[in-house]
Scaffold this active site. Sequence first.
Site, PDB file in Angstrom:
ATOM      1  N   ARG A 176      38.485  56.706  22.955  1.00  0.00           N
ATOM      2  CA  ARG A 176      37.876  56.305  21.689  1.00  0.00           C
ATOM      3  C   ARG A 176      38.993  56.045  20.682  1.00  0.00           C
ATOM      4  O   ARG A 176      40.110  56.564  20.810  1.00  0.00           O
ATOM      5  CB  ARG A 176      36.955  57.403  21.158  1.00  0.00           C
ATOM      6  CG  ARG A 176      35.782  57.771  22.059  1.00  0.00           C
ATOM      7  CD  ARG A 176      34.964  58.896  21.436  1.00  0.00           C
ATOM      8  NE  ARG A 176      33.797  59.245  22.232  1.00  0.00           N
ATOM      9  CZ  ARG A 176      33.758  60.219  23.139  1.00  0.00           C
ATOM     10  NH1 ARG A 176      34.864  60.941  23.352  1.00  0.00           N
ATOM     11  NH2 ARG A 176      32.663  60.484  23.814  1.00  0.00           N
ATOM     12  N   LYS A 200      34.991  64.468  21.322  1.00  0.00           N
ATOM     13  CA  LYS A 200      33.946  64.901  20.406  1.00  0.00           C
ATOM     14  C   LYS A 200      33.613  66.364  20.658  1.00  0.00           C
ATOM     15  O   LYS A 200      33.648  66.840  21.790  1.00  0.00           O
ATOM     16  CB  LYS A 200      32.689  64.041  20.600  1.00  0.00           C
ATOM     17  CG  LYS A 200      32.845  62.620  20.091  1.00  0.00           C
ATOM     18  CD  LYS A 200      31.526  61.872  20.173  1.00  0.00           C
ATOM     19  CE  LYS A 200      31.639  60.473  19.568  1.00  0.00           C
ATOM     20  NZ  LYS A 200      30.354  59.739  19.637  1.00  0.00           N
ATOM     21  N   HIS A 283      36.762  49.476  20.585  1.00  0.00           N
ATOM     22  CA  HIS A 283      35.806  50.092  21.504  1.00  0.00           C
ATOM     23  C   HIS A 283      35.509  49.178  22.692  1.00  0.00           C
ATOM     24  O   HIS A 283      35.087  49.648  23.750  1.00  0.00           O
ATOM     25  CB  HIS A 283      34.513  50.429  20.763  1.00  0.00           C
ATOM     26  CG  HIS A 283      33.917  51.733  21.176  1.00  0.00           C
ATOM     27  ND1 HIS A 283      34.564  52.941  21.012  1.00  0.00           N
ATOM     28  CD2 HIS A 283      32.732  52.030  21.788  1.00  0.00           C
ATOM     29  CE1 HIS A 283      33.801  53.913  21.471  1.00  0.00           C
ATOM     30  NE2 HIS A 283      32.691  53.384  21.955  1.00  0.00           N
ATOM     31  N   ARG A 286      37.439  50.226  25.606  1.00  0.00           N
ATOM     32  CA  ARG A 286      36.836  51.387  26.270  1.00  0.00           C
ATOM     33  C   ARG A 286      35.666  50.939  27.149  1.00  0.00           C
ATOM     34  O   ARG A 286      35.523  51.400  28.288  1.00  0.00           O
ATOM     35  CB  ARG A 286      36.379  52.377  25.206  1.00  0.00           C
ATOM     36  CG  ARG A 286      35.642  53.610  25.715  1.00  0.00           C
ATOM     37  CD  ARG A 286      35.420  54.544  24.533  1.00  0.00           C
ATOM     38  NE  ARG A 286      34.408  55.562  24.759  1.00  0.00           N
ATOM     39  CZ  ARG A 286      34.642  56.754  25.314  1.00  0.00           C
ATOM     40  NH1 ARG A 286      35.862  57.057  25.719  1.00  0.00           N
ATOM     41  NH2 ARG A 286      33.678  57.643  25.451  1.00  0.00           N
ATOM     42  N   HIS A 309      31.778  61.744  28.131  1.00  0.00           N
ATOM     43  CA  HIS A 309      30.360  61.748  27.758  1.00  0.00           C
ATOM     44  C   HIS A 309      29.718  63.073  28.137  1.00  0.00           C
ATOM     45  O   HIS A 309      29.955  63.586  29.229  1.00  0.00           O
ATOM     46  CB  HIS A 309      29.605  60.615  28.461  1.00  0.00           C
ATOM     47  CG  HIS A 309      29.919  59.260  27.907  1.00  0.00           C
ATOM     48  ND1 HIS A 309      29.701  58.087  28.604  1.00  0.00           N
ATOM     49  CD2 HIS A 309      30.445  58.872  26.709  1.00  0.00           C
ATOM     50  CE1 HIS A 309      30.062  57.058  27.868  1.00  0.00           C
ATOM     51  NE2 HIS A 309      30.515  57.508  26.720  1.00  0.00           N
ATOM     52  N   TYR A 318      26.420  51.367  31.221  1.00  0.00           N
ATOM     53  CA  TYR A 318      27.366  50.434  31.821  1.00  0.00           C
ATOM     54  C   TYR A 318      26.818  49.828  33.101  1.00  0.00           C
ATOM     55  O   TYR A 318      27.310  48.802  33.563  1.00  0.00           O
ATOM     56  CB  TYR A 318      28.701  51.141  32.090  1.00  0.00           C
ATOM     57  CG  TYR A 318      29.397  51.553  30.825  1.00  0.00           C
ATOM     58  CD1 TYR A 318      29.956  50.602  29.982  1.00  0.00           C
ATOM     59  CD2 TYR A 318      29.455  52.886  30.436  1.00  0.00           C
ATOM     60  CE1 TYR A 318      30.571  50.969  28.794  1.00  0.00           C
ATOM     61  CE2 TYR A 318      30.072  53.263  29.248  1.00  0.00           C
ATOM     62  CZ  TYR A 318      30.622  52.301  28.435  1.00  0.00           C
ATOM     63  OH  TYR A 318      31.216  52.668  27.261  1.00  0.00           O
TER      64      TYR A 318
END
Length: 340
Positions: A176, A200, A283, A286, A309, A318
Amino acid sequence: MRPTPAVRRGRRPTPAAPELDAGSPLRDAIRAFIDHLALNRNASEHTVRNYEADLVQFLYFLGASTATPRHALTPAHVSGDAIRGFLGELHARGNSRASAARRISTLRSFARYLRREGVRDDDPVALVGSPRREQRVPQVLTVDEVTALIETPDTGTPLGRRDRAILEVFYASGLRLSELVALDVEDVNLSTRMVRVMGKGRKERLVPCHQRAADAVLAWLKDRVALVATAQDGRGGPGGRRATPDDPLFVNYRGTRLTPRSVHRLVARYVSLCTTRFGISPHALRHSFATHLLERGADLRAIQELLGHVELTTTQRYTQVNVQHLLDVYRAAHPKARQS
């Protein structure tokens, strides 16, 4: 409400938002919640800033919609009807569903906090549904487009070598934007070609990178030493000092850490030089990282781990891009499909 815990070492308390009115009971509850996020939940500065902005916006709406002075607002004013009205206001302003859903998520976390602290006996957000988010297919570059983008920076200059390293690491490890700018020198192990990433929720993960990316980083590190030393000499500081654990990997010409906005601008500049496609953001590299791995047979759960994730459903988007790739292959290769 329980007292705010002591500040952890090396962590400053979140500064008070100037928009919040002093002496408001609701303001005090928001302030305590923001401190709870920063100190107890160890949320990132970006997350804390977004939560605070969302709650300040709701506080202003609440004062206007109930004709109550903001200094007189209390947590009891937070109701399901008020939140639904807030959603309507966001829609009227043209906010996207994703933006509205984020604000409802903020209010839901705030309401749970109020109930847990004994400020409220109920959850006013429990019966408020979140707007259904638009399902967007991630924007993906082809392998040739990625190659052209990475080779665009002028590697004859120090900052060009820095930009080349940034683009290489972006695509090699699928980071990210916030993760890339947060990298420190010690986070990249060039001998093992591994990158330590703080994702995150302050969750750490290890992501591999390939040799070309490692070589680009190594070339940049030589320039970085000279750039930081020159910048420190100009500020009257010690020149040529060795890297410490807090040294940012990617710095600007002043020797300080690059900001997300700066990296976003430089990627946009290189995109404009190598392709006619618009709207390509960092992004997209990514997204391209994940899609290209999936197209070449990588396991979806492995991609989930690489991307950091929490939920597999986030990674599964995806597969929508991959289905289109399979359709293109099918139409190009199947004899009957080619005839039709």
